[in-house]
Design an enzyme around this catalytic site. Structure first.
Site, PDB file in Angstrom:
ATOM      1  N   CYS A 135      12.955  11.036   7.058  1.00  0.00           N
ATOM      2  CA  CYS A 135      13.185  10.728   8.734  1.00  0.00           C
ATOM      3  C   CYS A 135      14.683  10.761   8.916  1.00  0.00           C
ATOM      4  O   CYS A 135      14.843  10.992  10.383  1.00  0.00           O
ATOM      5  CB  CYS A 135      12.822   9.166   8.615  1.00  0.00           C
ATOM      6  SG  CYS A 135      13.738   7.752   7.254  1.00  0.00           S
ATOM      7  N   LYS A 158       0.795  -1.117  -0.022  1.00  0.00           N
ATOM      8  CA  LYS A 158       0.119  -0.074   0.150  1.00  0.00           C
ATOM      9  C   LYS A 158       0.841   1.286  -0.043  1.00  0.00           C
ATOM     10  O   LYS A 158       1.392   1.435   0.961  1.00  0.00           O
ATOM     11  CB  LYS A 158      -0.918   0.183   1.307  1.00  0.00           C
ATOM     12  CG  LYS A 158      -1.855   1.145   1.173  1.00  0.00           C
ATOM     13  CD  LYS A 158      -2.602   1.210   2.446  1.00  0.00           C
ATOM     14  CE  LYS A 158      -1.615   2.508   3.439  1.00  0.00           C
ATOM     15  NZ  LYS A 158      -1.659   3.739   2.569  1.00  0.00           N
ATOM     16  N   GLU A 180       9.791  15.225  15.744  1.00  0.00           N
ATOM     17  CA  GLU A 180      10.174  15.217  14.408  1.00  0.00           C
ATOM     18  C   GLU A 180       9.239  16.177  13.553  1.00  0.00           C
ATOM     19  O   GLU A 180       7.981  16.099  13.597  1.00  0.00           O
ATOM     20  CB  GLU A 180       9.827  13.742  13.875  1.00  0.00           C
ATOM     21  CG  GLU A 180      10.220  13.639  12.347  1.00  0.00           C
ATOM     22  CD  GLU A 180      10.235  12.303  11.831  1.00  0.00           C
ATOM     23  OE1 GLU A 180      11.131  11.734  11.091  1.00  0.00           O
ATOM     24  OE2 GLU A 180       9.419  11.694  12.098  1.00  0.00           O
ATOM     25  N   GLU A 230      10.702   0.957   9.897  1.00  0.00           N
ATOM     26  CA  GLU A 230      11.634   1.972   9.863  1.00  0.00           C
ATOM     27  C   GLU A 230      10.832   3.328   9.941  1.00  0.00           C
ATOM     28  O   GLU A 230      10.105   3.802   9.196  1.00  0.00           O
ATOM     29  CB  GLU A 230      12.212   1.825   8.225  1.00  0.00           C
ATOM     30  CG  GLU A 230      13.587   2.643   8.311  1.00  0.00           C
ATOM     31  CD  GLU A 230      13.565   4.211   7.715  1.00  0.00           C
ATOM     32  OE1 GLU A 230      14.700   4.760   7.699  1.00  0.00           O
ATOM     33  OE2 GLU A 230      12.555   4.382   7.231  1.00  0.00           O
ATOM     34  N   GLY A 243       3.903   3.580  13.260  1.00  0.00           N
ATOM     35  CA  GLY A 243       4.636   2.340  13.546  1.00  0.00           C
ATOM     36  C   GLY A 243       4.014   1.730  14.838  1.00  0.00           C
ATOM     37  O   GLY A 243       4.124   0.290  14.847  1.00  0.00           O
ATOM     38  N   GLY A 296       7.526   4.620   7.897  1.00  0.00           N
ATOM     39  CA  GLY A 296       6.600   5.848   8.392  1.00  0.00           C
ATOM     40  C   GLY A 296       6.928   6.710   9.720  1.00  0.00           C
ATOM     41  O   GLY A 296       7.968   6.391  10.130  1.00  0.00           O
ATOM     42  N   SER A 297       5.842   7.179  10.405  1.00  0.00           N
ATOM     43  CA  SER A 297       6.231   7.887  11.574  1.00  0.00           C
ATOM     44  C   SER A 297       6.182   6.851  12.544  1.00  0.00           C
ATOM     45  O   SER A 297       5.733   5.764  12.422  1.00  0.00           O
ATOM     46  CB  SER A 297       5.174   8.910  11.768  1.00  0.00           C
ATOM     47  OG  SER A 297       3.984   8.108  12.186  1.00  0.00           O
TER      48      SER A 297
END
Length: 487
Positions: A293, A183, A390, A259, A241, A236-237
């Site tokens: 990231c 996705k 972040e 990740e 996650g 992703g964030s």
């Protein structure tokens, strides 16, 4: 040949890609182009039934093609042909991604697509070079560690570098003998669909790559919770996650690779090559307008060099000029959405209101679209979100230190540990700092992944679990069993 294009006339593969076919679907999720804020064709939404169809298609394709049972070199050959075709059709692939993403079309062709093709070739070569091992036992037995593919891998990739992260997931999974249901982000859905079409055209058996479009709540959850998905890989964030890990735990334990986010420090010692450091620091925060990231967003400088180095970095950051992603001369990225640019500005303005010095930037650019000025903040409160969260934008904070121990303390983030940079001419210090900094990747006298595919990427703390890239990524797509035979 010019790469610039008309954003209003570009044809898009609007639909899901299952079993080697594009399944047209009605767009239900709005997409606004970040370069000008105008609407474009929206994203379809795959529900649980369609995800189930994709998983079953992947299982059937694994069986009918005998993908895992082919001579390993045949898998290598097919994946290399896919990489060749991606390069041959790089212009088309880049235009589709550039339309709704933050990636300028010229950078996509020269960077993302070229590097992704290299990565696919890199992983393809593991197919016939990594396998089972004989292990030492006594002379009355034979010990083996056998490895085999998981089966169907579920993958979810973010909006900031869709083609690149799709390559991170698809390359090692396919080389290791798996099928994939993937996705992409609902904000940048279509380039990965075209990428999958090229794979089938290159000879990857239809059904081994299935792309389902939609959001995280509906489509993503259907993937991570599906009993037919044997492993999940997500980029992703950290917040997303954590939600995925929780959903997997609640619906059925399975291996996962995560990740996630980062708040990476760049430590500069007084003995560093300062012009070289300034170039690397500016480039790290300007790349994709800080929407990465591993962006080196926390600048930690030794006393005595802070003024000159900040001035040098600021001069480089102020040179950028906004331009739409469909113009091949554009080099500076827009922020992905109005929601995200408002969040960035809110954090910056709150920091300034609480005493931070805005050295440069500090606001939106005066142009169409979602462009934010490259920003440097000094004297930021240790408790400020600008220093702790972040931001995912072109915002650099500055702190100073006297001794190594203080630099290490400043670099140690309570939440993240994805990457870090160290600039020094002292080799012993470079090695020492690399050992002590709590991060999954350390760059010394540089700050970028470049094309070093052999080096894995992944974080400490809440920056992730497991590794992408490198030999580790291939091995993470195979499971092992121990066999002991009596003789």
């Amino acid at each position: 040949m010019s790469l610039s294009f008309d954003p209003d006339t570009l044809p898009l593969p609007v639909g899901h890609f299952i079993g080697g076919d594009l399944l047209p679907a009605e767009p239900v999720i709005d997409i606004l182009r970040p370069s000008d804020g105008r609407p474009q064709t929206g994203c379809p939404l795959a529900g649980a039934d369609l995800v189930d169809r994709a998983v079953n298609t992947a299982k059937a394709a694994l069986k009918s093609s005998n993908w895992a049972g082919l001579r390993p070199r045949e898998r290598t050959r097919i994946l290399q042909a896919w990489a060749d075709l991606m390069e041959a059709e790089a212009a088309t692939l880049a235009k589709i991604e550039a339309l709704s993403s933050s990636r300028p079309v010229g950078q996509l062709v020269a960077g993302d697509i070229a590097v992704t093709a290299e990565q696919i070739r890199f992983f393809a070569e593991f197919a016939d070079k990594e396998g089972s091992d004989l292990v030492p036992t006594d002379d009355r037995s034979l010990g083996m560690i056998m490895t085999e593919p998981y089966g169907v891998v579920g993958a979810i990739v973010p909006w900031n570098v869709p083609i690149s992260t799709a390559g991170w997931k698809l390359g090692p999974a396919l080389a290791a003998g798996n099928a994939v249901v993937l996705k992409p982000s609902e904000q940048t859905p279509f380039s990965v669909v075209h990428m999958a079409r090229l794979a089938v055209k290159a000879g990857v058996p239809a059904g081994l790559i299935n792309i389902v479009l939609g959001d995280g709540q509906t489509t993503g959850s259907a993937i991570t919770g599906h009993p037919g998905i044997a492993k999940v890989s997500f980029t992703g964030s950290s917040r997303a996650g954590a939600a995925i890990a929780g959903h997997i735990a609640a619906t059925g334990i399975k291996p996962m690779t995560l990740e996630l986010g980062g708040k990476s420090p760049q430590i500069v010692f007084a003995d560093a090559d300062l012009p070289r450091a300034a170039d690397a620091i500016a480039a790290s925060i300007l790349a994709n307008a800080g929407q990465g990231c591993v962006a080196g967003t926390r600048l930690i400088l030794q006393d005595g060099i802070a003024g000159p180095l900040v001035e040098a970095v600021a001069a480089r950051m102020e040179r950028v000029r906004p331009g739409p992603t469909w113009d091949e001369t554009s080099c500076y990225s827009p922020i992905i959405s109005e929601v995200q640019i408002s969040r960035i500005d809110g954090i910056v303005q709150a920091a300034i209101a609480h005493g931070a010095e805005c050295v440069i930037g500090g606001g939106r650019m005066d142009c169409a679209g979602y462009f934010y000025k490259p920003t440097i903040l000094a004297n930021v409160s240790p408790r400020s979100p600008a220093l702790l969260e972040e931001i995912f934008g072109p915002v650099l904070t500055v702190q100073t230190f006297t001794e190594e121990e203080e630099a290490l303390a400043l670099a140690d983030h309570p939440t993240y540990g994805l990457a870090a940079g160290v600039f020094t001419s002292d080799l012993s210090r470079a090695v020492r700092m690399s050992r002590l900094i709590q991060a999954g990747t350390i760059w010394v006298n540089r700050y970028s992944r470049s094309r070093d595919h052999i080096l894995p990427t992944g974080g400490y703390k809440q920056s992730g679990l497991g590794k992408d890239l490198g030999r580790e990524a291939y091995l993470a797509n195979r499971k092992s069993k121990s066999v002991l035979i009596g003789l």
